[in-house]
Design a protein around this motif. Sequence first.
Motif, PDB file in Angstrom:
ATOM      1  N   SER A 245     -25.613  72.399 -29.632  1.00  0.00           N
ATOM      2  CA  SER A 245     -24.674  71.381 -30.091  1.00  0.00           C
ATOM      3  C   SER A 245     -23.350  71.988 -30.554  1.00  0.00           C
ATOM      4  O   SER A 245     -22.403  71.264 -30.831  1.00  0.00           O
ATOM      5  CB  SER A 245     -25.295  70.509 -31.186  1.00  0.00           C
ATOM      6  OG  SER A 245     -25.737  71.294 -32.252  1.00  0.00           O
TER       7      SER A 245
ATOM      8  N   GLN B  71     -21.827  74.186 -28.540  1.00  0.00           N
ATOM      9  CA  GLN B  71     -21.149  74.633 -27.320  1.00  0.00           C
ATOM     10  C   GLN B  71     -20.122  73.624 -26.832  1.00  0.00           C
ATOM     11  O   GLN B  71     -20.368  72.435 -26.821  1.00  0.00           O
ATOM     12  CB  GLN B  71     -22.176  74.925 -26.222  1.00  0.00           C
ATOM     13  CG  GLN B  71     -22.719  76.327 -26.367  1.00  0.00           C
ATOM     14  CD  GLN B  71     -23.850  76.602 -25.423  1.00  0.00           C
ATOM     15  OE1 GLN B  71     -24.002  75.925 -24.414  1.00  0.00           O
ATOM     16  NE2 GLN B  71     -24.652  77.596 -25.761  1.00  0.00           N
TER      17      GLN B  71
ATOM     18  N   LEU C  83     -19.499  70.459 -19.015  1.00  0.00           N
ATOM     19  CA  LEU C  83     -20.362  69.359 -19.403  1.00  0.00           C
ATOM     20  C   LEU C  83     -19.480  68.192 -19.825  1.00  0.00           C
ATOM     21  O   LEU C  83     -18.471  68.395 -20.484  1.00  0.00           O
ATOM     22  CB  LEU C  83     -21.265  69.759 -20.574  1.00  0.00           C
ATOM     23  CG  LEU C  83     -22.256  70.875 -20.304  1.00  0.00           C
ATOM     24  CD1 LEU C  83     -22.870  71.332 -21.615  1.00  0.00           C
ATOM     25  CD2 LEU C  83     -23.330  70.397 -19.365  1.00  0.00           C
TER      26      LEU C  83
ATOM     27  N   ARG D  86     -20.469  65.865 -21.810  1.00  0.00           N
ATOM     28  CA  ARG D  86     -20.838  65.495 -23.173  1.00  0.00           C
ATOM     29  C   ARG D  86     -21.261  66.742 -23.944  1.00  0.00           C
ATOM     30  O   ARG D  86     -21.610  67.747 -23.336  1.00  0.00           O
ATOM     31  CB  ARG D  86     -22.009  64.503 -23.160  1.00  0.00           C
ATOM     32  CG  ARG D  86     -21.680  63.156 -22.568  1.00  0.00           C
ATOM     33  CD  ARG D  86     -20.786  62.364 -23.493  1.00  0.00           C
ATOM     34  NE  ARG D  86     -20.575  61.009 -23.004  1.00  0.00           N
ATOM     35  CZ  ARG D  86     -19.502  60.640 -22.314  1.00  0.00           C
ATOM     36  NH1 ARG D  86     -18.577  61.501 -22.016  1.00  0.00           N
ATOM     37  NH2 ARG D  86     -19.361  59.387 -21.932  1.00  0.00           N
ATOM     38  N   LEU D  87     -21.271  66.631 -25.270  1.00  0.00           N
ATOM     39  CA  LEU D  87     -21.825  67.707 -26.086  1.00  0.00           C
ATOM     40  C   LEU D  87     -23.345  67.572 -26.074  1.00  0.00           C
ATOM     41  O   LEU D  87     -23.876  66.466 -26.038  1.00  0.00           O
ATOM     42  CB  LEU D  87     -21.325  67.590 -27.528  1.00  0.00           C
ATOM     43  CG  LEU D  87     -19.844  67.797 -27.772  1.00  0.00           C
ATOM     44  CD1 LEU D  87     -19.522  67.503 -29.225  1.00  0.00           C
ATOM     45  CD2 LEU D  87     -19.437  69.223 -27.444  1.00  0.00           C
ATOM     46  N   ALA D  88     -24.023  68.703 -26.120  1.00  0.00           N
ATOM     47  CA  ALA D  88     -25.464  68.647 -26.252  1.00  0.00           C
ATOM     48  C   ALA D  88     -25.806  68.240 -27.675  1.00  0.00           C
ATOM     49  O   ALA D  88     -25.129  68.644 -28.608  1.00  0.00           O
ATOM     50  CB  ALA D  88     -26.060  70.016 -25.937  1.00  0.00           C
ATOM     51  N   SER D  89     -26.836  67.433 -27.853  1.00  0.00           N
ATOM     52  CA  SER D  89     -27.224  67.073 -29.216  1.00  0.00           C
ATOM     53  C   SER D  89     -28.733  66.891 -29.278  1.00  0.00           C
ATOM     54  O   SER D  89     -29.382  66.629 -28.278  1.00  0.00           O
ATOM     55  CB  SER D  89     -26.518  65.794 -29.657  1.00  0.00           C
ATOM     56  OG  SER D  89     -27.055  64.688 -28.975  1.00  0.00           O
ATOM     57  N   ILE D  90     -29.264  67.075 -30.498  1.00  0.00           N
ATOM     58  CA  ILE D  90     -30.705  66.907 -30.673  1.00  0.00           C
ATOM     59  C   ILE D  90     -30.953  65.432 -30.956  1.00  0.00           C
ATOM     60  O   ILE D  90     -30.384  64.886 -31.901  1.00  0.00           O
ATOM     61  CB  ILE D  90     -31.216  67.750 -31.859  1.00  0.00           C
ATOM     62  CG1 ILE D  90     -30.715  69.190 -31.719  1.00  0.00           C
ATOM     63  CG2 ILE D  90     -32.719  67.706 -31.941  1.00  0.00           C
ATOM     64  CD1 ILE D  90     -30.993  70.038 -32.954  1.00  0.00           C
TER      65      ILE D  90
ATOM     66  N   ARG E 272     -28.275  64.205 -23.561  1.00  0.00           N
ATOM     67  CA  ARG E 272     -28.917  62.919 -23.309  1.00  0.00           C
ATOM     68  C   ARG E 272     -27.904  61.802 -23.446  1.00  0.00           C
ATOM     69  O   ARG E 272     -26.792  62.009 -23.889  1.00  0.00           O
ATOM     70  CB  ARG E 272     -30.024  62.665 -24.343  1.00  0.00           C
ATOM     71  CG  ARG E 272     -30.998  63.775 -24.419  1.00  0.00           C
ATOM     72  CD  ARG E 272     -32.404  63.263 -24.341  1.00  0.00           C
ATOM     73  NE  ARG E 272     -33.301  64.426 -24.336  1.00  0.00           N
ATOM     74  CZ  ARG E 272     -34.416  64.488 -25.036  1.00  0.00           C
ATOM     75  NH1 ARG E 272     -34.768  63.483 -25.779  1.00  0.00           N
ATOM     76  NH2 ARG E 272     -35.171  65.553 -24.983  1.00  0.00           N
TER      77      ARG E 272
END
Lengths: 335, 278
Positions: free
Chosen positions: A254, A256, A261, A263-267, A328
């Motif tokens: 999150s 990076q 990409l 979007r940002l990666a998120s949990i 996601r």
Amino acid sequence: MAEGLRIDNLTIAFDRGRQEAISDLSLQVSPGEALGLVGESGSGKSLASRAALGLLPANAKVSGRITLGDRSLLDLSPGQLQAIRGSRIAMIFQDPMSSLNPVVRVGDAISQVIRSHETVSRGEARRRAIELMERVGIRSPAERATSYPHEFSGGMRQRIMIAMALAARPGMLLADEPTTALDVIVQAGILRLLDELRRNEGMGLLLVSHDLAVVASLCDHIAVMYAGQIVEEGRAGDVLFRPRMPYTVGLLASTQRSKSLRRLASIPGRPPAPGERPNHCRFADRCPLVTDTCRAGPIPMFDVGEGQRARCVRTDKVPSLGTDAFVRDPLAVDA
Amino acid sequence: MPDPILQTVDLGKTYGARRRFWQKPANVPPALADATLELRQGEILGVVGESGSGKTTLARCIALLERPDTGRVLFEGEDLTKLPEAALRRRRRYIQTVFQDPYSSLNPRQRIGDTLAEVMLVHGLASRGEQRDRVAALLEQVGLPATAAANFPSAFSGGQRQRICIARALAAEPKVLIADEPVSSLDVSVQAQIVNLLLDLKERLGLSVIFIGHDLQLINFIAPRVIVMLGGRIVETLPEGSSLADAKHDYTRALLQAVPTLEKLDAAYRLSQQQNMA
């Protein structure tokens, strides 16, 4: 003389033991070493550092051991603890404005700390206060010593806080999000100062922060906390660049900012609150690698080599876990 | 190139300077000076700077939450600064703001549903009958369950509150959304969720967004064009398609260097691993 700080099996609970804020936490900071304690709000990271200074709320139920050198801090009387605070172990907090007395000149505030620990004359205390202000990077310290906190910027106030924390020459410094309220350029200055202090004075440093990059730039070792437990620990480089716990991977992902990409990666989801933590892996509900074993019972820390440990039964699968596992649909999640 | 939906021309604001008229004005540096920028239809414009650089003052002046001392704010070609209060009020809904602190920007004693409905009521956007459905739709749009309407702000985490603040801004059916450090007070993993939500809404609703922050890397990820502010002035505009490495102004470079990033540390780590091997 600097002494190491050691926490063994610390558990802190509230609400008559029903809400466990920290579960079975162990860590160690040697003199001259910097340990970064990383976690998000509610993970228990601040509470752990406060426990070491005896700054817990009265309703906290504490078990385990905290030792500084050969003293067991949890067994000390309030008076004995007071003698240690400042002179052996000191703390700086996130918000420098609410931690300084607005009606005391900053030079006097620092002198007070010196005089409460040593018998020195006013003049001598004042001279040392100015010396400290100079050491933490405040320009024309003799004039600035007569200023009030509101006359300083946030970064300068944090420097004053550090000067106060150093006034009684502690061997161990606990810093709880010391740069979170500051902007990036001021932050860089404070981090450099903390780094110099521990290298030149052999001071131990426990840096508590939610910012992985800040912690990594300063610390030799990192412990990652999630929902009241340490879930991964090891040398800073190993934890950050060869993480073996999916939560650490998610945290790193999150941060990076890759333009490739969209979007940002998120949990997805959120950490479980103290009352609702399961008796198995606490990250299971958010983990992309979850299996039945993860929900079978409590997960111990596993050795994954060279002092690195991870609380995960699938550490062998983690290295292949890419950032994509955390990208996601943002509307499907619940922050 | 699409027309600008919003422009500012030589916008300036000085706080605390205006004292009694017979006194000399105090010598206060302006919080904002000569700010000229344009926001194109459907774009995200990034604004970056340290605390005190004037970025929040810029946001407040654009949204006319603050009357600028000098300059103009042109929304769809019309100068908002010249409008009388009543006319301005009718246009306020088109420019909405999401603030930094989701804790202090919600009324703790008002249920979420009422907070959102109030916006519609003020702007005359939904009848009483339509309000319930509209509130539910707004909450769904920001990724919250419709049942959230019945709760007070205290029931929500920081990230969820920021979602509510975004829903409140959307309730006014704005054309321009100003996000003033919307993720600075949130945890890293939650930051990503909120940033993604804003990117998504922008695309779906065709919003034009001004995204303000102090994290140059993050702003650069979100916004194709980035404005850099220092001491109340715009010191550099990074055009679309440029990389941060192209930054010319010393201050922009200093901002870049000051942030510890994992990429920088990664390089150092690889180097040390290689040295260990050798």
